[in-house]
Design a protein around this motif. Structure first.
Motif, PDB file in Angstrom:
ATOM      1  N   CYS A   1       0.834  -1.216   0.000  1.00  6.76           N
ATOM      2  CA  CYS A   1       0.000   0.000   0.000  1.00  6.76           C
ATOM      3  C   CYS A   1       0.860   1.252   0.000  1.00  6.76           C
ATOM      4  O   CYS A   1       1.976   1.260   0.511  1.00  6.76           O
ATOM      5  CB  CYS A   1      -0.839   0.071   1.284  1.00  6.76           C
ATOM      6  SG  CYS A   1      -2.096  -1.169   1.457  1.00  6.76           S
ATOM      7  N   ARG A   2       0.264   2.321  -0.528  1.00  7.34           N
ATOM      8  CA  ARG A   2       0.881   3.630  -0.380  1.00  7.34           C
ATOM      9  C   ARG A   2       0.372   4.295   0.895  1.00  7.34           C
ATOM     10  O   ARG A   2      -0.641   3.877   1.454  1.00  7.34           O
ATOM     11  CB  ARG A   2       0.595   4.465  -1.622  1.00  7.34           C
ATOM     12  CG  ARG A   2       1.439   3.924  -2.778  1.00  7.34           C
ATOM     13  CD  ARG A   2       1.442   4.838  -3.941  1.00  7.34           C
ATOM     14  NE  ARG A   2       0.212   4.671  -4.726  1.00  7.34           N
ATOM     15  CZ  ARG A   2      -0.028   5.336  -5.840  1.00  7.34           C
ATOM     16  NH1 ARG A   2       0.851   6.218  -6.283  1.00  7.34           N
ATOM     17  NH2 ARG A   2      -1.138   5.141  -6.508  1.00  7.34           N
ATOM     18  N   PHE A   3       1.089   5.350   1.321  1.00  9.84           N
ATOM     19  CA  PHE A   3       0.767   6.015   2.583  1.00  9.84           C
ATOM     20  C   PHE A   3      -0.697   6.447   2.632  1.00  9.84           C
ATOM     21  O   PHE A   3      -1.417   6.180   3.594  1.00  9.84           O
ATOM     22  CB  PHE A   3       1.696   7.235   2.759  1.00  9.84           C
ATOM     23  CG  PHE A   3       1.528   7.913   4.085  1.00  9.84           C
ATOM     24  CD1 PHE A   3       2.290   7.532   5.181  1.00  9.84           C
ATOM     25  CD2 PHE A   3       0.605   8.950   4.258  1.00  9.84           C
ATOM     26  CE1 PHE A   3       2.138   8.156   6.412  1.00  9.84           C
ATOM     27  CE2 PHE A   3       0.445   9.568   5.487  1.00  9.84           C
ATOM     28  CZ  PHE A   3       1.212   9.173   6.563  1.00  9.84           C
ATOM     29  N   GLY A   4      -1.136   7.135   1.581  1.00 10.79           N
ATOM     30  CA  GLY A   4      -2.504   7.658   1.569  1.00 10.79           C
ATOM     31  C   GLY A   4      -3.556   6.548   1.617  1.00 10.79           C
ATOM     32  O   GLY A   4      -4.605   6.699   2.248  1.00 10.79           O
ATOM     33  N   GLU A   5      -3.269   5.440   0.943  1.00 12.21           N
ATOM     34  CA  GLU A   5      -4.199   4.303   0.977  1.00 12.21           C
ATOM     35  C   GLU A   5      -4.329   3.768   2.397  1.00 12.21           C
ATOM     36  O   GLU A   5      -5.426   3.462   2.871  1.00 12.21           O
ATOM     37  CB  GLU A   5      -3.685   3.166   0.076  1.00 12.21           C
ATOM     38  CG  GLU A   5      -3.736   3.463  -1.396  1.00 12.21           C
ATOM     39  CD  GLU A   5      -3.123   2.313  -2.209  1.00 12.21           C
ATOM     40  OE1 GLU A   5      -3.741   1.925  -3.213  1.00 12.21           O
ATOM     41  OE2 GLU A   5      -2.034   1.821  -1.844  1.00 12.21           O
ATOM     42  N   LEU A   6      -3.183   3.638   3.072  1.00 13.91           N
ATOM     43  CA  LEU A   6      -3.214   3.153   4.455  1.00 13.91           C
ATOM     44  C   LEU A   6      -4.009   4.117   5.337  1.00 13.91           C
ATOM     45  O   LEU A   6      -4.872   3.715   6.111  1.00 13.91           O
ATOM     46  CB  LEU A   6      -1.788   3.023   5.008  1.00 13.91           C
ATOM     47  CG  LEU A   6      -1.016   1.775   4.602  1.00 13.91           C
ATOM     48  CD1 LEU A   6       0.439   1.891   5.031  1.00 13.91           C
ATOM     49  CD2 LEU A   6      -1.646   0.529   5.210  1.00 13.91           C
TER      50      LEU A   6
END
Lengths: 131, 131
Positions: free
Chosen positions: A55-60
């Motif tokens: 995952c990317r930061f924003g997704e998390l």
């Protein structure tokens, strides 16, 4: 007799300088610090998500309701320092950073899913109790 | 696509009043509160001890290095309120109080032992990493 009475050797290991303590029930043991790291709701939620896929930061942040950017950043930094996750940076503009579990993290991921599942299966029994 | 994209129904359940949210990834869900309760190092240590056998307060305090009487008291009270442990009071002088796991607590005990074992098995891999 106390619970799980330690052997003379174990007692010495815990209390005497020069002997390394051992076990989560010993205050100064490295295993106690590891326990404190993993017995944490944000760690469970983050590692649980990453055990589904990278995952990317924003997704998390969006998929874990209520986590602040600060707390997520700190946990990702600690998990990386502990060798549980690694980052891949794509040289786009702005750079795209993806977080992924290491092999050790995959092992923790299985445990995190067990903890998550226990909470989801038993919350009803706990919260419907008369108060 | 976000991670584990919720269905339209799940999204509505989480965001609209009158629909109960569900799942540990939802901030206001009862399962999130349960997760916070169990993903706690003292809970893991206390429930782990009680999964070995029933204990009195002093036995628990002495066998979990570093726990204060205040923290132990609070956790035992919360675990009892959640139906995870029960107390038996013997009418001695002073009264002797024993703490024991309920059936729900025994189930949590198995999980607590898994978390404890993971910490003890993998602490070395985590703490020997170069910093």
């Amino acid at each position: 007799m106390t619970v799980d009475e330690p052997s003379a050797d174990r007692r010495r290991a815990v209390t005497e300088p020069g002997f390394e303590c051992w076990g989560v029930y010993s205050r100064d043991c490295a295993t106690r610090r590891t326990l404190a790291r993993i017995a944490d709701k944000w760690t469970i939620l983050i590692v649980g998500r990453l055990s589904q896929r990278a995952c990317r930061f924003g997704e998390l942040r969006r998929s874990i309701e209520g986590i602040s950017s600060k707390v997520l950043t700190e946990h990702l930094r600690d998990l990386e320092a502990d060798g549980l996750i690694f980052r891949t940076v794509e040289p786009t503009s702005p750079p795209s950073v993806t977080y992924e579990l290491t092999d050790l993290g995959v092992s923790l991921g299985r445990l995190a899913i067990s903890v998550k599942d226990w909470a989801e299966e038993h919350a009803d029994a706990i919260h419907r109790r008369p108060t």
